[in-house]
Motif scaffolding. Structure first.
Motif, PDB file in Angstrom:
ATOM      1  N   TYR A  56      -2.909   6.974   2.831  1.00 16.26           N
ATOM      2  CA  TYR A  56      -2.347   5.829   3.325  1.00 16.26           C
ATOM      3  C   TYR A  56      -1.038   5.399   2.624  1.00 16.26           C
ATOM      4  O   TYR A  56      -0.340   4.487   2.634  1.00 16.26           O
ATOM      5  CB  TYR A  56      -3.326   4.616   2.889  1.00 16.26           C
ATOM      6  N   LEU A  57      -0.263   6.528   2.123  1.00 15.16           N
ATOM      7  CA  LEU A  57       1.032   6.657   1.815  1.00 15.16           C
ATOM      8  C   LEU A  57       1.356   5.797   0.579  1.00 15.16           C
ATOM      9  O   LEU A  57       2.412   4.954   0.467  1.00 15.16           O
ATOM     10  CB  LEU A  57       2.074   6.250   2.977  1.00 15.16           C
ATOM     11  N   ALA A  58       0.597   5.287  -0.433  1.00 14.44           N
ATOM     12  CA  ALA A  58       0.988   4.923  -1.572  1.00 14.44           C
ATOM     13  C   ALA A  58       1.205   5.702  -2.612  1.00 14.44           C
ATOM     14  O   ALA A  58       1.670   5.431  -3.722  1.00 14.44           O
ATOM     15  CB  ALA A  58      -0.552   4.113  -1.789  1.00 14.44           C
ATOM     16  N   GLN A  59       1.178   7.107  -2.442  1.00 16.35           N
ATOM     17  CA  GLN A  59       1.302   8.010  -3.381  1.00 16.35           C
ATOM     18  C   GLN A  59       2.039   9.311  -2.812  1.00 16.35           C
ATOM     19  O   GLN A  59       1.624   9.562  -1.978  1.00 16.35           O
ATOM     20  CB  GLN A  59       0.042   8.411  -4.041  1.00 16.35           C
ATOM     21  N   ARG A  60       2.932   9.707  -3.606  1.00 15.66           N
ATOM     22  CA  ARG A  60       3.587  11.075  -2.930  1.00 15.66           C
ATOM     23  C   ARG A  60       3.055  12.149  -3.584  1.00 15.66           C
ATOM     24  O   ARG A  60       2.470  12.158  -4.824  1.00 15.66           O
ATOM     25  CB  ARG A  60       5.057  11.185  -3.406  1.00 15.66           C
ATOM     26  N   ARG A  78      12.679   6.658   3.658  1.00 11.98           N
ATOM     27  CA  ARG A  78      11.840   5.879   3.133  1.00 11.98           C
ATOM     28  C   ARG A  78      11.746   4.514   3.905  1.00 11.98           C
ATOM     29  O   ARG A  78      10.475   3.940   4.017  1.00 11.98           O
ATOM     30  CB  ARG A  78      12.226   5.283   1.632  1.00 11.98           C
ATOM     31  N   LEU A  81       8.608   4.614   6.246  1.00 11.81           N
ATOM     32  CA  LEU A  81       7.335   4.373   6.064  1.00 11.81           C
ATOM     33  C   LEU A  81       6.639   3.054   6.381  1.00 11.81           C
ATOM     34  O   LEU A  81       5.164   3.363   6.990  1.00 11.81           O
ATOM     35  CB  LEU A  81       7.106   4.800   4.609  1.00 11.81           C
ATOM     36  N   PRO A  82       6.973   1.994   6.269  1.00 17.78           N
ATOM     37  CA  PRO A  82       6.347   0.745   6.766  1.00 17.78           C
ATOM     38  C   PRO A  82       5.865   0.966   8.218  1.00 17.78           C
ATOM     39  O   PRO A  82       4.437   0.427   8.450  1.00 17.78           O
ATOM     40  CB  PRO A  82       7.303  -0.402   6.554  1.00 17.78           C
ATOM     41  N   ARG A  85       2.518   2.775   7.932  1.00 20.39           N
ATOM     42  CA  ARG A  85       1.589   2.059   7.278  1.00 20.39           C
ATOM     43  C   ARG A  85       0.860   1.143   8.362  1.00 20.39           C
ATOM     44  O   ARG A  85      -0.167   0.805   8.028  1.00 20.39           O
ATOM     45  CB  ARG A  85       2.185   1.432   6.080  1.00 20.39           C
ATOM     46  N   ARG A  86       1.918   0.430   9.295  1.00 18.32           N
ATOM     47  CA  ARG A  86       1.193  -0.752  10.098  1.00 18.32           C
ATOM     48  C   ARG A  86       0.235   0.206  11.090  1.00 18.32           C
ATOM     49  O   ARG A  86      -0.396  -0.577  11.708  1.00 18.32           O
ATOM     50  CB  ARG A  86       2.334  -1.261  10.952  1.00 18.32           C
TER      51      ARG A  86
END
Ligand code: ATP
Ligand code: MG
Lengths: 243, 275
Positions: A56-60, A78, A81-82, A85-86
């Motif tokens: 869920y793209l909270a961590q690389r 960057r 990315l939002p 996430r949506r």
């Protein structure tokens, strides 16, 4: 259509270490296909949450390649990315509700972030709260809700925007078996509408309730697929499997 | 937060008001004295001096640089010097200089004046032209220094204000770290999150700015009244015009812009640390 093109998520030799410690995930390679229902199992500390965080793209990741929705998310700028996430719904293991917002406003958050107009919000949000049995607690702050109620708010928030992929970390850890089954049925309903579902759990009773599910297993940071979930085309999990 | 902005704005209004009043004062002093000069002829022989003065006046009347000319009568010169020389019989024996007041055309500068001085020196070696502006130079210098100090003060205040907003924004950010992270993970863009903070700071800044303007303008008015009570011609030249008040009214506007911009940059910088 090749496997690569139709994949919704693809991990290629991904490794993750926090700080300078040893890798908590090593050589993780797998492909998720759209419209499937996946369970991620493994002992406590095996790295389930860590893997989902990458998802869920909270961590690389510390190394390796990751593609989502056909795009390389490692090299992606960057500010894009939002938008990705949506397209996902996430049930966090620790719920992560906004303390100073009501249950209603917490569930409405993804819709507001996507720019849904206020007058179009109330209907879907209230329906969703009714569905998880919290219609009467719409105005309650998270602090005044029980653990299971908070979890249901978190689930309502994750599915409200009809995500393309739902990532749920122990989503039934705090509810009774009856509610757990009800929530799994909600995930299945969403899955039938086309959402890819990934649920981390160590509750094998629950896994058995979804006979068409595919199982991934983490063991001390390495991935295995006892049921052939990661092959293409994926093999059905035999019902009643003990991973 | 609104209070910090209010104090900054009030101090800025005072400093800016002071700077404007000083510049008005300098301008009016310069305006009154600019364009005038005095010719001074020192000659012990009364008759010769009168003759020199007459011939110089004749020459200057023809000169296009001179737009007006007045021979200062001997009695006036005596009155001017009385504080230094006293009055009475003995003073009559002291040779007084002859004075000619000049009004100069607007474009006459120091160089033109020096040239004029050279030409009249041919008639009277002792003749000197004093531009009255040169007497005022030290005063104008002092005023200019005060103005620079006021402007630096405004700069420092703007800087301190931005620093205060930065601290406040970081504080608010820390207190809302969880919320920010959640909205971030739900796909909220940096701009969306920053705009929430911007909006709350905007309202604070507007409230503080208006309050500060009222405080600062009140203090300015009070000061202006006190100075007006001194009834000095010089000080009256320093009163603020309508345009000056409009300029002062823009101070809170700048404060709001600085506050919102600082808050936005602070939030964006801290968001950039998240993936
Ligand atoms: N932020 C972090 N910093 C350092 N180490 C971490 C961090 N998060 C997790 N770990 C470590 O990584 C390993 C995997 O943790 P993770 O939370 O992914 O396990 P899990 O499978 O989700 O466990 P559980 O079933 O208990 O939720 C653990 O050894 C944990 O201590
Ligand atoms: Mg976990």
């Amino acid at each position: 259509m090749s496997a690569k093109e139709s994949a919704i998520v693809q991990f290629d030799n991904v490794g993750l270490r926090y700080g300078t410690e040893r890798e908590v995930l090593s050589n993780i390679s797998f492909t998720l296909f759209p419209g499937r229902f996946y369970f991620l199992t493994g002992a406590s500390g095996a790295g389930k949450t860590s893997l989902l965080k990458l998802l869920y793209l909270a961590q690389r990741p510390s190394r390796g390649g990751m593609r989502m929705f056909g795009t390389d998310v490692i090299t992606m700028p960057r500010d894009e990315l939002p938008g990705f996430r949506r397209r996902m719904g996430v049930v966090f293991q620790d719920f992560r509700l906004v303390d100073h917002l009501s249950a209603f406003d917490n569930v409405a958050l993804p819709l507001r972030v996507s720019g849904v107009r206020e007058r179009d919000l109330a209907g879907p949000v209230n329906d969703m709260l009714d569905w998880v049995g919290l219609g009467h607690r719409a105005d309650a702050r998270p602090a005044t809700l029980s653990g299971g109620e908070q979890q249901r708010v978190a689930i309502a928030r994750a599915v409200i925007a009809r995500p393309e992929i739902l990532v749920a970390d122990e989503p039934t850890g705090n509810v009774d078996p009856e509610m757990a089954l009800k929530l799994i049925r909600l995930f299945e309903a969403l899955n039938r509408l086309g959402t890819t579902v990934v649920v981390a759990t160590h509750d094998y009773q629950l896994i058995r309730k979804v006979p068409e599910s595919l199982i991934m297993r983490l063991d001390k940071g390495t991935l295995s697929d006892p049921t052939g979930a990661l092959r293409y085309p994926p093999k059905r999990a035999p019902s009643g499997v003990e991973a | 937060m609104p209070w910090v902005i209010a104090i900054m704005v009030a101090l800025c209004v005072l400093a800016a008001g002071g700077a404007l009043a000083l510049s008005n004062l300098a301008a009016s002093a310069r305006g009154e004295l600019a364009g005038s000069a005095t010719v001074q002829i020192i000659e012990a022989d009364n008759d010769l001096r009168a003759e020199q003065a007459r011939r110089i006046a004749g020459l200057l009347r023809e000169d296009p640089a001179v737009t007006g000319l007045r021979m200062v009568p001997g009695s006036e010169v005596a009155a001017l010097l009385e504080p230094w020389l006293g009055s009475g019989e003995a003073v009559d024996a002291v040779p007084l200089p002859a004075l000619i007041d000049l009004e100069l055309a607007a474009e006459v500068d120091d160089a033109a004046l020096a040239e004029l001085e050279n030409r009249i020196a041919a008639y009277a070696p002792s003749a000197r032209i004093d531009s009255q502006e040169t007497w005022l130079a030290p005063v104008l210098d002092a005023l200019r220094t005060l103005q620079i100090m006021a402007l630096s003060l405004i700069g420092l205040l703007a800087f301190a204000g931005a620093a205060a907003v930065w601290l406040a924004a970081r504080n608010a950010l820390g207190g809302n770290r969880d919320t920010i992270e959640i909205v971030h993970l739900l796909g909220g863009s940096d701009a969306q999150i920053a705009s929430v903070f911007q909006r709350s700071i905007l309202f604070d800044a507007i409230a503080g700015g208006l309050l500060g303007l009222v405080l600062g303008a009140g203090a300015m008015t009070l000061l202006a009244n006190r100075f007006a009570a001194l009834d000095s011609g010089m000080v009256a030249g320093g009163s603020l015009s309508a345009i000056d008040w409009v300029i002062l009214a823009t101070v809170p506007l700048f404060a709001v812009v600085i506050a919102v911009y600082t808050a936005r940059m602070t939030v964006l910088a801290s968001l950039r640390k998240l993936l």
